[in-house]
Scaffold this active site. Structure first.
Site, PDB file in Angstrom:
ATOM      1  CE  LYS A  71      -2.128  -1.152   3.659  1.00 52.31           C
ATOM      2  NZ  LYS A  71      -1.467  -2.447   4.244  1.00 52.31           N
TER       3      LYS A  71
ATOM      4  NE  ARG B 176      -4.067  -1.641  10.349  1.00 56.36           N
ATOM      5  CZ  ARG B 176      -3.279  -0.992   9.659  1.00 56.36           C
ATOM      6  NH1 ARG B 176      -3.293   0.089   9.119  1.00 56.36           N
ATOM      7  NH2 ARG B 176      -1.919  -1.874   9.718  1.00 56.36           N
TER       8      ARG B 176
ATOM      9  NE  ARG C  77       7.319  -3.157   6.037  1.00 56.74           N
ATOM     10  CZ  ARG C  77       6.209  -2.673   5.981  1.00 56.74           C
ATOM     11  NH1 ARG C  77       5.537  -2.129   4.890  1.00 56.74           N
ATOM     12  NH2 ARG C  77       5.321  -2.663   6.979  1.00 56.74           N
TER      13      ARG C  77
ATOM     14  NE  ARG D 274       6.386  -0.556  10.669  1.00 55.66           N
ATOM     15  CZ  ARG D 274       4.997  -0.662   9.968  1.00 55.66           C
ATOM     16  NH1 ARG D 274       4.882  -0.021   8.621  1.00 55.66           N
ATOM     17  NH2 ARG D 274       3.977  -1.251  10.449  1.00 55.66           N
TER      18      ARG D 274
ATOM     19  NE  ARG E  83       2.220  -5.176  11.586  1.00 60.02           N
ATOM     20  CZ  ARG E  83       3.464  -5.007  10.838  1.00 60.02           C
ATOM     21  NH1 ARG E  83       4.600  -5.599  10.927  1.00 60.02           N
ATOM     22  NH2 ARG E  83       3.367  -4.375   9.975  1.00 60.02           N
TER      23      ARG E  83
HETATM   24  P1  AMP Z   1       0.741   0.264   9.417  1.00 59.24           P
HETATM   25  O1  AMP Z   1       1.994   0.974   9.417  1.00 59.24           O
HETATM   26  O2  AMP Z   1      -0.279   0.529   8.734  1.00 59.24           O
HETATM   27  O3  AMP Z   1       1.126  -1.297   9.081  1.00 59.24           O
HETATM   28  O4  AMP Z   1       0.320   0.419  10.810  1.00 59.24           O
HETATM   29  C1  AMP Z   1       1.204  -0.112  12.169  1.00 59.24           C
HETATM   30  C2  AMP Z   1       0.350  -0.335  13.294  1.00 59.24           C
HETATM   31  O5  AMP Z   1      -0.291   0.956  13.593  1.00 59.24           O
HETATM   32  C3  AMP Z   1      -0.705  -1.259  13.241  1.00 59.24           C
HETATM   33  O6  AMP Z   1      -0.177  -2.505  13.496  1.00 59.24           O
HETATM   34  C4  AMP Z   1      -1.800  -0.819  14.621  1.00 59.24           C
HETATM   35  O7  AMP Z   1      -1.165  -1.224  15.527  1.00 59.24           O
HETATM   36  C5  AMP Z   1      -1.786   0.740  14.216  1.00 59.24           C
HETATM   37  N1  AMP Z   1      -2.404   1.416  13.226  1.00 59.24           N
HETATM   38  C6  AMP Z   1      -2.214   2.036  12.029  1.00 59.24           C
HETATM   39  N2  AMP Z   1      -3.581   2.197  11.498  1.00 59.24           N
HETATM   40  C7  AMP Z   1      -4.454   2.137  12.196  1.00 59.24           C
HETATM   41  C8  AMP Z   1      -5.787   2.082  12.041  1.00 59.24           C
HETATM   42  N3  AMP Z   1      -6.607   2.553  11.141  1.00 59.24           N
HETATM   43  N4  AMP Z   1      -6.622   1.534  13.044  1.00 59.24           N
HETATM   44  C9  AMP Z   1      -6.080   0.815  14.228  1.00 59.24           C
HETATM   45  N5  AMP Z   1      -4.668   0.796  14.352  1.00 59.24           N
HETATM   46  C10 AMP Z   1      -4.055   1.142  13.289  1.00 59.24           C
END
Ligand code: AMP
Length: 197
Positions: free
Chosen positions: A14, A89, A128, A134, A146
């Site tokens: 994404k 999400r 990654r 991260r 996740r």
């Molecule tokens: P991402 O970078 O999108 O993979 O997000 C990393 C982490 O941030 C996720 O595993 C969640 O803990 C949190 N997170 C990001 N976006 C959301 C969302 N829309 N709703 C809830 N948690 C989120």
């Protein structure tokens, strides 16, 4: 306005596709994951609370991310449109997003879902993790957690947009440019239709 949801599990690509789409369509990229990581880097209270959950691969509460998106929309009222990446999400987040956009007399144009199987996602995320820094990309159990959060809480969001006739799934495995072309085809087809309102 052109508002897109770029959807898919962690590691689907994404972020990569968003970067290319913002250049081509002059959109603002709103990634809730990126916003949360910047809050952590700044050491804010919100960031510190979110970090505990993010470090366990668990979603942060809906009201936290909805509030973040609300302020970003208000900060960027003159935008040509937005790409929502990693948001919504959950179904309540999707409902809230519709309401926030409706306040500005706009709506989601399409949800484009990048489809990638779990083995490939795990492989990509761990790869990654070698360079991203991260913590949630560096541990296989956490990566799988996740993906599990995605399957239980996030996957139903696709049905929410499908009911509105806005869901488009594409294969997220292959060359980045090929996936980008397929994504642009969906967007260009949408843009070529007469817009209501
Ligand atoms: P991402 O970078 O999108 O993979 O997000 C990393 C982490 O941030 C996720 O595993 C969640 O803990 C949190 N997170 C990001 N976006 C959301 C969302 N829309 N709703 C809830 N948690 C989120």
């Amino acid at each position: 306005m052109l508002n897109l949801v770029l959807f898919g599990p962690p590691g689907a690509g994404k972020g990569t596709q968003s970067q290319k789409l913002i250049d081509k369509y002059n959109l603002i990229h709103l990634s809730t994951g990126d916003i949360l990581r910047s809050e952590i880097a700044k050491g804010t209270e919100l960031g510190l609370r979110a970090k505990t959950l993010m470090d366990q691969g668990i979603l942060v509460p809906d009201e936290v991310v909805i509030g973040m998106i609300d302020s970003k929309l208000k900060e960027n009222k003159a935008a040509a449109g937005f790409i929502f990446d990693g948001f919504p999400r959950t179904v309540p987040q999707a409902v809230a997003l519709d309401a926030l956009l409706a306040e500005n007399n706009t709506a989601i144009a399409c949800m484009i879902a990048l489809e990638v199987n779990e083995e490939e996602l795990t492989r990509r995320l761990l790869l990654r993790g070698q360079t991203s820094g991260r913590p949630d990309d560096q541990d296989e159990a956490l990566v799988r957690k996740r993906v599990q959060e995605y399957n239980t809480k996030t996957a139903p969001v696709a049905g929410y947009y499908a009911e509105q006739g806005k869901f488009y799934g594409i294969n997220g495995i292959g060359e980045i440019d090929e996936i980008f072309d397929n994504t642009c085809n969906i967007i260009d087809k949408y843009l070529s239709q007469p817009q209501v309102g």
